[in-house]
Design an enzyme around this catalytic site. Structure first.
Site, short mmCIF file in Angstrom:
data_model
loop_
_atom_site.label_atom_id
_atom_site.label_comp_id
_atom_site.label_asym_id
_atom_site.label_seq_id
_atom_site.Cartn_x
_atom_site.Cartn_y
_atom_site.Cartn_z
N CYS A 49 0.83 -1.21 0.00
CA CYS A 49 0.00 0.00 0.00
C CYS A 49 0.86 1.25 0.00
O CYS A 49 0.47 2.29 -0.54
CB CYS A 49 -0.96 0.00 1.19
SG CYS A 49 -0.15 -0.13 2.80
N HIS A 92 -1.62 1.49 7.41
CA HIS A 92 -2.09 1.36 6.03
C HIS A 92 -1.98 2.71 5.34
O HIS A 92 -2.28 3.76 5.94
CB HIS A 92 -3.55 0.89 6.01
CG HIS A 92 -4.11 0.71 4.64
ND1 HIS A 92 -3.57 -0.16 3.72
CD2 HIS A 92 -5.17 1.30 4.03
CE1 HIS A 92 -4.27 -0.11 2.60
NE2 HIS A 92 -5.24 0.77 2.76
#
Length: 775
Positions: free
Chosen positions: A159, A728
């Protein structure tokens, strides 16, 4: 060489030749020069039809570009179609001909070999290496979406890479450069600092696919492989910082596209009192003599660096280029910590407090803050980290608070006396709760029962003289039992239990002889001993029954993990300890079910301090820039060599902005690393999305018409959610074609409102601004 006008061969009159096909060429070989008599005959074809080939002859001195043009002409390939060449070595092996400026000789092409032209598909992919794609339609060829509104599949903790790619993808000058194939003419295959053009080509492939409008999401696997090949830190699938990837990518693109083919050595000069304007212009000219690429055109600005020697006051001024600004966040000197306080009162439930402590403080500072809320002296407190029903760590009062993470479950226990010495009259015991299984464990070579931890552990201070099993049993009964409504052992409300006695039986002692047999036969009729005092005036038969009563639990010396080791036990009925003592309370499953209310024991109450909302720090972006330009002293690991003192000095250093680029990247240092701590700063950073003025931070006050203005609009944001060990990355970006904001979460793309970007500024990690002149 001359050709006759007419030749007669075996009585046949051949036509006249108006020109010759090929003259012998002079080939410059290493250490020699040769005349080429026999040219190289190569077969040419398209990847879409390998069976249809034509042969053509080329000199060994010809460049691959000549072969490229020959294929285009013969197969009528449009000049606007992007293509690439492959050299077939065998029937199953091919090699890319990346550098069109290399000669046939240099590429080792020989007669009989085949050169294949591959033409890029309309969706940005190549026919021979079509990547996996994800679409929002069952018909793959029918999907048509806005160019650039395309997700990137997470390959496994990638990510961070996807977030950085989305930010760069929505940088108009750079994306236009690749979409218009301007990079093809500037690929630098010989730069020793570059990646032979492979990073630039891999990035171009991703951009062309994302902006084809044919994909809902693409898989950047080839790009990930290339990055890992040239930067080993990105091998595998570990999480990284998006700024780390962005920094590598910008540097790699710059070197792969550097227009300077041979870098010259330039000796840098100090200012020596010259005007800043003169020194800055000289520094920028020198920079362009070695570094000239689309990355420099778009992202590079200029610093002014001022160093002052603390001993001789020598002032050194230099101007250095930058590609992005890494600015610090204002760091608070205080920290908010949440702890659970466990009182000596067995009827009181644990209480959760929210405390404000010094960020650089020690455990004693935490106890002092809690003392103000509870009235208990700090010396009567023990602090521990509880994890999975045992003590992960018991802290000393002089340890730094930086070793405690925000996510740790910190318990503070009230002790019956002040701080106890390891060799003093009292000892602090760690008490664990264990449940014994119904069956014996014969697998480990013994015949003991298996156990499992449950509930919250305790810390209690006990006089060394009372470390016998009987004394500890009575002490723990009182600590675990409530005095409310006849409840016993942490809230059990079994009204069928009779009054029990502490009698003559030692806790956990085993009966022997005839009594053992009777106990086995009548075990279900036995009642456990509780914390209530025995009635000494009971009739003899009743008192005999009380002696046969079974204890609520047994006790065992264990290690810090709550498991029993050999050599642990008691001496003459007393526990002996050479270090921090750990005792396990072992419950029989039936006794635990009947007398221990686990749900009640897990409950806690919240202090009113928990109702006060945690106020997050909010700063303006300008404050971060002010910190960036503040005078600082160099660290001992990075001293400056003073030319006057002739030795390394811890000089003072000040950075100032001299000139800004067309696209300004600002990296916020949210991850703070020191000798004692590592943390992520959740400070909210505020700034306008449009018309952000940087003129107040520029030393250069005169800006000509060819330079970008000092006002910028936001075009992209990289966000990080979570903490240091996990988290994230996502991104926000404004599409260059329709001006709409989008939220990119790996393969998922959604519309975004400007208010959403403002709300999430606490997660902001990297931001990109474009000057208003470019819009």
């Amino acid at each position: 060489m001359h050709v006759c006008k007419k030749q007669i061969h075996q009585g046949i009159c051949l036509p006249e030749y108006e020109s010759i096909i090929m003259l012998p060429a002079v080939v410059d070989l290493p250490s020699t020069v040769k005349v080429e008599v026999y040219p190289v005959e190569i077969y040419l074809c398209l990847s879409s039809n390998l069976e249809s080939t034509v042969s053509a002859r080329f000199s060994r001195a010809d460049k691959i570009h000549a072969i490229h043009q020959k294929i285009r002409q013969h197969f009528n390939v449009s000049e606007t179609a992007e293509s690439r060449l492959w050299m077939r070595n065998t029937d199953t092996s091919s090699e890319r001909l990346r550098n069109l400026n290399m000669t046939v000789l240099d590429t080792c092409l020989s007669s009989g070999m085949t050169v294949i032209m591959e033409i890029r598909n309309a969706d940005g992919t190549w026919p021979t290496s079509r990547p996996q794609i994800m679409r929002n339609s069952a018909d793959e060829d029918s999907y048509q979406g806005p160019p650039g509104v395309c997700g990137l599949t997470n390959l496994g903790n990638t990510c961070f890479m996807n977030s950085a790619l989305q930010c760069l993808s929505n940088t108009p000058p750079l994306t236009e450069y690749f979409l218009k194939n301007s990079y093809l003419e500037e690929l630098n295959f010989t730069n020793p600092l570059g990646m032979k053009g492979e990073i630039a080509e891999a990035y171009a492939d991703v951009i062309k696919q994302m902006w084809s409008g044919r994909h809902y999401s693409v898989v950047p696997r080839v790009f990930k492989t290339k990055v890992g090949h040239f930067a080993s830190q990105f091998l595998g699938y570990q999480q990284h910082d998006s700024q780390e990837l962005l920094s590598f990518l910008l540097d790699g693109l710059h070197e792969d596209l550097n227009r300077v083919k041979k870098k010259e050595y330039i000796e840098l000069r100090d200012a020596d009192g010259r005007p800043d304007q003169e020194v800055a212009e000289e520094a920028w000219r020198n920079h362009l003599r070695r570094n000239d690429s689309v990355i420099v055109d778009t992202f590079h600005g200029l610093f002014k660096s001022t160093l002052v020697c603390p001993q001789c006051n020598k002032v050194s001024v230099t101007f250095d280029p930058f590609c992005y600004l890494s600015v610090p966040l204002p760091v608070s000197k205080e920290r908010v910590m949440e702890v659970f306080y466990v009182s000596l009162d067995p009827t009181a439930k644990p209480t959760q407090y929210r405390l404000i402590v010094p960020k650089a403080g020690r455990v004693i500072d935490l106890c002092t803050a809690l003392s103000q809320a509870t009235g208990i002296h700090p010396s009567q407190m023990a602090v521990a980290d509880v994890f999975n029903h045992h003590f992960y760590r018991i802290y000393q009062t002089d340890e730094f608070l930086s070793c405690i993470l925000d996510r740790d479950d910190i318990f503070v226990y009230q002790l019956s006396s002040g701080c106890v010495d390891q060799d003093g009259e009292e000892v602090v015991m760690a008490i664990y709760m264990r449940e014994r299984s119904h069956y014996r464990d014969y697998g480990s070579g013994g015949n003991s029962y298996g156990t499992s931890l449950f509930g919250h552990p305790l810390l209690i201070s006990v006089p060394r003289a009372q470390c016998t099993r009987e004394d500890l049993y009575q002490l723990l009964l009182k600590r675990l039992a409530s005095t409310e409504e006849g409840q016993s052992a942490c809230g059990s409300t079994d009204t069928n239990s009779q009054d029990a006695t502490d009698g003559d039986q030692s806790a956990g002692a085993e009966p022997s002889g005839k009594e053992e047999e009777d106990e086995d036969e009548d075990e279900e009729e036995e009642e456990p001993a509780s914390c209530a005092q025995a009635n000494k005036r009971l009739p003899g038969r009743r008192r005999y029954t009380e002696r046969r009563k079974k204890a609520l639990f047994t006790m065992q010396a264990v290690n810090s993990n709550g498991t029993t080791e050999r050599g642990m036990g008691e001496t003459d009925g007393s526990f002996s300890f050479s270090s921090q003592p750990y005792i396990a309370i072992d419950w029989d499953p039936d006794m635990k079910k009947k007398y221990y209310n686990e749900n009640e024991a897990e409950k806690y109450i919240k202090d009113q301090s928990m109702d006060v909302p945690h106020q997050q720090t909010t700063v303006q972006l300008q404050e971060c820039l002010e910190l960036f330009t503040t005078v600082e002293t160099l660290e001992e690991e990075n001293p400056w060599y003073c030319p006057t003192c002739k030795k390394h000095q811890l000089a003072t250093k000040k950075l100032d902005l001299w000139s800004l680029p067309e696209v300004l990247i600002i990296h916020l240092k949210r991850f703070s690393y020191t000798k004692y701590s590592r943390e992520k700063l959740d400070t909210i950073v505020e700034f306008p999305l449009r018309d952000l003025d940087f003129s107040g931070f520029l030393l250069k006050k005169t800006v000509n018409s060819t330079e970008p203005p000092c006002r910028y609009d936001l075009i992209a944001v990289s966000n990080h959610y979570g903490g240091l060990r996990d988290g994230h990355y996502t991104s926000y970006a404004r599409n260059k074609d329709n001006g709409q904001w989008y939220y990119f979460d790996d393969s998922k793309v959604t519309y975004a409102r400007e208010e959403q970007i403002v709300v999430r500024l606490m997660h902001l990690s990297v931001v990109g601004f474009i000057n208003m002149k470019s819009i």
